[in-house]
Design a protein around this motif. Structure first.
Motif, PDB file in Angstrom:
ATOM      1  N   SER A   1      38.666  40.488  52.211  1.00 48.12           N
ATOM      2  CA  SER A   1      37.648  40.792  51.208  1.00 48.12           C
ATOM      3  C   SER A   1      37.863  39.881  50.010  1.00 48.12           C
ATOM      4  N   LEU A   2      36.783  39.272  49.537  1.00 46.31           N
ATOM      5  CA  LEU A   2      36.855  38.303  48.445  1.00 46.31           C
ATOM      6  C   LEU A   2      35.919  38.706  47.312  1.00 46.31           C
ATOM      7  N   VAL A   3      36.317  38.414  46.087  1.00 47.83           N
ATOM      8  CA  VAL A   3      35.430  38.568  44.949  1.00 47.83           C
ATOM      9  C   VAL A   3      35.750  37.463  43.957  1.00 47.83           C
ATOM     10  N   TYR A   4      34.702  36.965  43.280  1.00 50.63           N
ATOM     11  CA  TYR A   4      34.866  35.895  42.302  1.00 50.63           C
ATOM     12  C   TYR A   4      33.681  35.935  41.351  1.00 50.63           C
ATOM     13  N   ARG A   5      33.846  35.250  40.246  1.00 51.78           N
ATOM     14  CA  ARG A   5      32.744  35.119  39.296  1.00 51.78           C
ATOM     15  C   ARG A   5      31.893  33.927  39.723  1.00 51.78           C
ATOM     16  N   LYS A   6      30.597  34.140  39.843  1.00 51.19           N
ATOM     17  CA  LYS A   6      29.712  33.125  40.425  1.00 51.19           C
ATOM     18  C   LYS A   6      29.761  31.806  39.667  1.00 51.19           C
ATOM     19  N   ASP A   7      29.724  31.869  38.338  1.00 48.44           N
ATOM     20  CA  ASP A   7      29.647  30.617  37.571  1.00 48.44           C
ATOM     21  C   ASP A   7      31.004  29.943  37.407  1.00 48.44           C
ATOM     22  N   LYS A   8      32.063  30.569  37.928  1.00 49.76           N
ATOM     23  CA  LYS A   8      33.396  29.983  37.851  1.00 49.76           C
ATOM     24  C   LYS A   8      33.893  29.489  39.212  1.00 49.76           C
ATOM     25  N   PHE A   9      33.097  29.740  40.240  1.00 44.28           N
ATOM     26  CA  PHE A   9      33.580  29.475  41.599  1.00 44.28           C
ATOM     27  C   PHE A   9      32.831  28.318  42.253  1.00 44.28           C
ATOM     28  N   LYS A  10      33.626  27.426  42.858  1.00 40.82           N
ATOM     29  CA  LYS A  10      33.084  26.385  43.725  1.00 40.82           C
ATOM     30  C   LYS A  10      33.973  26.332  44.959  1.00 40.82           C
ATOM     31  N   GLN A  11      33.365  26.338  46.111  1.00 44.52           N
ATOM     32  CA  GLN A  11      34.164  26.325  47.339  1.00 44.52           C
ATOM     33  C   GLN A  11      34.601  24.890  47.648  1.00 44.52           C
ATOM     34  N   ASP A  12      35.387  24.350  46.698  1.00 49.54           N
ATOM     35  CA  ASP A  12      35.836  22.962  46.830  1.00 49.54           C
ATOM     36  C   ASP A  12      37.350  22.840  46.687  1.00 49.54           C
ATOM     37  N   GLY A  13      38.045  23.977  46.777  1.00 50.93           N
ATOM     38  CA  GLY A  13      39.498  23.930  46.724  1.00 50.93           C
ATOM     39  C   GLY A  13      40.074  23.751  45.338  1.00 50.93           C
ATOM     40  N   THR A  14      39.333  24.193  44.309  1.00 54.52           N
ATOM     41  CA  THR A  14      39.825  24.013  42.942  1.00 54.52           C
ATOM     42  C   THR A  14      40.180  25.322  42.242  1.00 54.52           C
ATOM     43  N   ASN A  15      39.747  26.444  42.776  1.00 61.76           N
ATOM     44  CA  ASN A  15      39.996  27.731  42.102  1.00 61.76           C
ATOM     45  C   ASN A  15      41.394  28.260  42.391  1.00 61.76           C
ATOM     46  N   PRO A  16      42.043  28.852  41.398  1.00 66.70           N
ATOM     47  CA  PRO A  16      43.302  29.543  41.672  1.00 66.70           C
ATOM     48  C   PRO A  16      43.037  30.826  42.473  1.00 66.70           C
ATOM     49  N   LEU A  17      44.016  31.227  43.256  1.00 67.00           N
ATOM     50  CA  LEU A  17      43.857  32.369  44.149  1.00 67.00           C
ATOM     51  C   LEU A  17      44.890  33.446  43.838  1.00 67.00           C
ATOM     52  N   TYR A  18      44.423  34.692  43.763  1.00 65.12           N
ATOM     53  CA  TYR A  18      45.287  35.867  43.659  1.00 65.12           C
ATOM     54  C   TYR A  18      45.113  36.618  44.976  1.00 65.12           C
TER      55      TYR A  18
ATOM     56  N   SER B   1      37.754  47.055  40.011  1.00 64.09           N
ATOM     57  CA  SER B   1      38.819  47.151  39.018  1.00 64.09           C
ATOM     58  C   SER B   1      38.382  46.420  37.761  1.00 64.09           C
ATOM     59  N   SER B   2      38.298  47.153  36.652  1.00 58.48           N
ATOM     60  CA  SER B   2      37.954  46.480  35.394  1.00 58.48           C
ATOM     61  C   SER B   2      39.093  45.580  34.943  1.00 58.48           C
ATOM     62  N   THR B   3      40.321  45.926  35.299  1.00 58.06           N
ATOM     63  CA  THR B   3      41.474  45.092  34.970  1.00 58.06           C
ATOM     64  C   THR B   3      41.354  43.718  35.617  1.00 58.06           C
ATOM     65  N   ARG B   4      40.902  43.702  36.859  1.00 58.97           N
ATOM     66  CA  ARG B   4      40.800  42.457  37.629  1.00 58.97           C
ATOM     67  C   ARG B   4      39.854  41.448  36.981  1.00 58.97           C
ATOM     68  N   LEU B   5      38.921  41.914  36.163  1.00 57.35           N
ATOM     69  CA  LEU B   5      37.963  41.002  35.533  1.00 57.35           C
ATOM     70  C   LEU B   5      38.654  39.925  34.708  1.00 57.35           C
ATOM     71  N   SER B   6      39.820  40.240  34.178  1.00 59.67           N
ATOM     72  CA  SER B   6      40.545  39.248  33.372  1.00 59.67           C
ATOM     73  C   SER B   6      40.980  38.057  34.202  1.00 59.67           C
ATOM     74  N   LEU B   7      41.147  38.239  35.491  1.00 64.82           N
ATOM     75  CA  LEU B   7      41.438  37.114  36.389  1.00 64.82           C
ATOM     76  C   LEU B   7      40.156  36.405  36.802  1.00 64.82           C
ATOM     77  N   LEU B   8      39.159  37.188  37.202  1.00 60.15           N
ATOM     78  CA  LEU B   8      37.907  36.587  37.678  1.00 60.15           C
ATOM     79  C   LEU B   8      37.244  35.763  36.584  1.00 60.15           C
ATOM     80  N   ASP B   9      37.275  36.273  35.350  1.00 58.62           N
ATOM     81  CA  ASP B   9      36.638  35.554  34.248  1.00 58.62           C
ATOM     82  C   ASP B   9      37.374  34.270  33.893  1.00 58.62           C
ATOM     83  N   ARG B  10      38.595  34.123  34.363  1.00 58.23           N
ATOM     84  CA  ARG B  10      39.364  32.895  34.154  1.00 58.23           C
ATOM     85  C   ARG B  10      39.345  32.001  35.400  1.00 58.23           C
ATOM     86  N   GLY B  11      38.454  32.302  36.319  1.00 53.56           N
ATOM     87  CA  GLY B  11      38.228  31.414  37.451  1.00 53.56           C
ATOM     88  C   GLY B  11      38.990  31.737  38.711  1.00 53.56           C
ATOM     89  N   PHE B  12      39.698  32.841  38.742  1.00 52.84           N
ATOM     90  CA  PHE B  12      40.450  33.189  39.941  1.00 52.84           C
ATOM     91  C   PHE B  12      39.529  33.732  41.035  1.00 52.84           C
TER      92      PHE B  12
END
Length: 729
Positions: A479-496, A512-523
């Motif tokens: 299962s995957l989740v990411y922020r749309k405007d921070k994500f490119k499927q080009d191998g540049t995003n950090p992964l948690y 998880s509202s806590t998780r947003l702090s990672l997604l908003d930073r491009g994870f």
């Protein structure tokens, strides 16, 4: 046993570091200069090097030397050991001193998303509606009840904040109200060992009763006379709840009657009550077998009777409706089926009648009963669904939801005559939502959705479920989740990447509202639903335990490789996280494929598998032979030893590591991660961080309270974000 010799451990003062980190910057000091000062100060606090005291263990002719066995202290009083743990904390604080502002900012960021004044959705039980209230900066809930769902005549039952105010740690096990609604029991734990003291209160006069029951699991079940309760007592050494006692209010605990004692220490014991209130259940559960005994709730002198004789490998749960029991079982059904039997014909499985047949690709996960409806939850290809069957017409309807990946839970359905089903719904992008769903027409009535404060917009995020082929050809759901405007499927995003993979526990795709702090930073956030869970049914669990446990580790590693090769993440920015048995996963993975991960967080990690499973005095050991294997059998010993994180530490480079534990942990004893860190520090050949944080006041679940726990999340996130160079939004 090897003699433990005194050791000398120098703990350098943090006064200089504190002065530097707390000093208000002047106009003549640049940010870079401040950072340099903090870094220089941090270097003055050296990593604690634990002494080595060889302790020899021999099993099956195999000798192992454990140089750090001396770190075990069941009483948690040894000053030498406590000093070493404090030195580890000092070192971690020094190494992360440059992230103190980031930690503080993250804590405030996480806290700011949480609604301070928040009420739960009332649940009807008996003649009252029960709920909780959170207020302001309170860490703990206030339990209330009302005569109707609108909150009329609201009555405060328990303000946990008042009870907890003088304690560093405080947890209650929940409230159990008598059938009359006039008496209440609750359990309290002030140490975090999950051993509760039961207390009782008269809800009319608000007076506390003199009854105090020590050393319990924390819950009671009331008999229908409103003065008799059943509770489970724990073994003080193994912490195994194995005795069911009957207590009459107004009498001493020493006079309580033992009504059941579990003599097989591979079983857990539980208690409950049927929805109609007629019988009290005693549940017997091991990893691969289960059973139920019942007690007449109307007879305070009744003794338990088994529903059917216990059988090795037979699992079942029972729910009572009228004169019939509905039984969810694995009898000739690896993915479970539903049976029905009259209460007078229980003793022989030949009398069971099939209600929902076994299906090879669909797992029956649970049921709830109403007077006229059967509701059941099942899982197919990793996704849950809920179906409602009219017991008169046998017509069925499926409840539908919108997200591509989601989780649903039935809860609070305590009354047989409820016209609706209470459901909690969530997804990786949808905050938790509570519904009442009409049992006749399926219409949803949304009662509440978790409010996320700030600028949260669910449309900014996307989730998906993909399947990744493992090395043996099996497809693993992710299962995957990411922020749309921070994500490119080009191998540049950090992964948690998160994983667990044990006990058949499925890590659902929850919000998880806590998780947003990672997604908003491009994870990109990924849950690897590896073997050992039941994401793809019971066979998925069976293929990830005992002598197939290596599949769990292989799956996690192969998911990492695929996510980077398919462009979901940067191969140089992969971070892995797991806790408890998921901490074992982390330990095995970094022994077997350390090069894949830049950083790893292992929380309360179960890493000393063989030594722990050979020691029956350690809590939970005997209950878990069917999960890990019994190392007293050489076949299991050899296999467990082959992946045990502690035993397999070797001279190699390891990722940056953050290891956390609680001194009072009742499930994974603090000395497992303490030993592991010491051995890693001895053997690792890299200069990466190895940090060990010990909460000296908490246990397996971390700090109590809704905000205190956020500091643990802020610490982990700061550790990861610092390594990823993502300190700011």
């Amino acid at each position: 046993m090897a003699k433990i010799l005194p050791f000398s451990l120098t703990v350098l003062s943090l006064a200089l570091l504190s002065a530097c980190s707390d000093k208000a910057p002047t106009q003549t000091v640049t940010q870079n200069e401040q950072t340099a000062v903090v870094a220089s100060s941090a270097q003055q606090v050296v990593a604690p090097i634990a002494k080595k005291v060889p302790f020899e263990m021999e099993v099956h002719g195999d000798k192992r030397i454990d140089d750090y066995y001396w770190m075990r202290d069941d009483k948690r009083e040894n000053p030498e050991i406590l000093a070493h743990l404090e030195a580890e904390n000092n070192y971690t604080n020094a190494q992360l001193a440059h992230t103190e502002k980031l930690q503080a900012d993250l804590f405030e960021e996480l806290k700011a998303r949480i609604k301070k004044n928040d009420d739960s959705v009332p649940v009807k039980k008996g003649q009252y509606f029960y709920s909780t209230e959170m207020r302001g900066d309170n860490e703990y809930p206030i339990y209330v009840r009302s005569s109707d769902v609108k909150g009329s005549n609201k009555e405060v039952l328990l303000d946990v904040n008042e009870l907890a105010k003088d304690h560093a740690y405080y947890q209650i096990s929940g409230l159990d109200v008598s059938p009359s609604g006039q008496l209440m029991a609750y359990g309290e734990d002030k140490v975090s060992r999950r051993v509760y003291t039961l207390r009782f209160q008269d809800l009319t006069s608000k007076a506390m009763l003199p009854d105090v029951l020590e050393g319990t699991e924390g819950d009671v079940v009331w008999a229908n006379d409103n003065k008799t309760v059943y509770y489970i007592k724990k073994d003080p050494q193994t912490l195994l709840g194995y005795q069911v006692f009957r207590h009459t209010l107004g009498t001493a605990q020493s006079e309580d009657q033992l009504v059941y004692e579990e003599t097989d220490n591979s079983y857990y014991t539980g208690i409950g009550k049927s929805k109609d209130g007629s019988v009290i259940y005693i549940s017997h559960g091991s990893t691969e077998s289960s059973g139920i005994s019942v007690i007449d709730a109307n007879n305070p002198k009744a003794m338990p009777q088994r529903l059917i004789p216990r059988e090795k490998g037979l699992e079942y749960e029972a729910s009572k409706l009228g004169d019939y029991y509905y039984i969810t079982t694995n009898w000739d059904a690896v993915n479970f089926r539903l049976m029905k039997v009259h209460q007078d014909q229980l003793g022989d499985k030949a009398n069971w009648q099939e209600v929902i047949p076994h299906r090879a690709d669909i797992k029956l996960e649970g049921i709830t009963l109403f007077n006229n409806h059967l509701v059941y939850q099942e899982r197919e290809k990793g996704q849950t669904s809920i179906k409602v069957r009219d017991l008169t017409t046998q017509k069925e309807q499926s409840l539908s939801f919108n997200d591509p990946v989601f989780a649903t839970y039935m809860y609070g359905n305590s009354e047989l005559d409820n016209p609706s089903l209470r459901v909690y719904y969530t997804s990786l992008t949808t905050p938790g939502t509570h519904y009442d769903i009409d049992l006749v027409n399926g219409e949803k009535n949304q009662l509440k959705q978790q409010e996320v404060l700030g600028d949260f917009n669910a449309d900014n995020y996307a989730s998906e479920r993909i399947f990744i082929k493992a090395r043996d050809g099996v497809e693993v759901p992710v299962s995957l989740v990411y922020r749309k405007d921070k994500f490119k499927q080009d191998g540049t995003n950090p992964l948690y990447q998160y994983g667990y993979g044990s006990y058949g526990a499925t890590m659902e795709p929850r919000f998880s509202s806590t998780r947003l702090s990672l997604l908003d930073r491009g994870f990109v956030y990924a849950i690897a639903h590896i073997r050992g869970s039941q994401m793809l049914g019971r066979p998925w669990y069976d293929d990830g335990k005992k002598l197939t446990k290596q599949n769990t580790f292989n799956d996690f590693i192969d998911v990492t490789k695929a996510l980077t090769s398919q462009g979901y993440a940067s191969k140089d920015q992969v971070f892995a996280v797991g806790g408890s048995a998921g901490g074992l996963l982390m330990g095995a993975v970094i022994n077997q494929a350390p090069e894949l991960y830049k950083g790893v967080a292992a929380h309360v990690p179960f890493v000393d598998v063989v030594t722990t499973m050979l020691d029956e005095s350690i809590p939970l050991t005997t209950n878990e032979y069917d999960e890990w294997g019994n190392p007293n059998d050489k076949t299991y010993y050899d296999y467990m030893l082959s992946y045990s994180p502690y035993d397999q530490v070797k001279k190699q480079a390891y990722p940056n590591l953050l290891v956390t534990t609680g001194l009072h942990d009742s499930q994974v004893q603090y000395f497992e991660p303490a030993k592991w860190v010491a051995k890693l520090r001895e053997h690792k050949t890299d200069n990466n961080k190895l940090l060990f944080k010990v909460d000296m006041e908490a246990g397996h679940g971390g700090a109590s309270g809704r905000f205190k726990g956020l500091k643990d999340s802020a610490l982990e996130y700061a550790f990861i974000l610092d390594l990823a160079g993502k300190n700011t939004l």
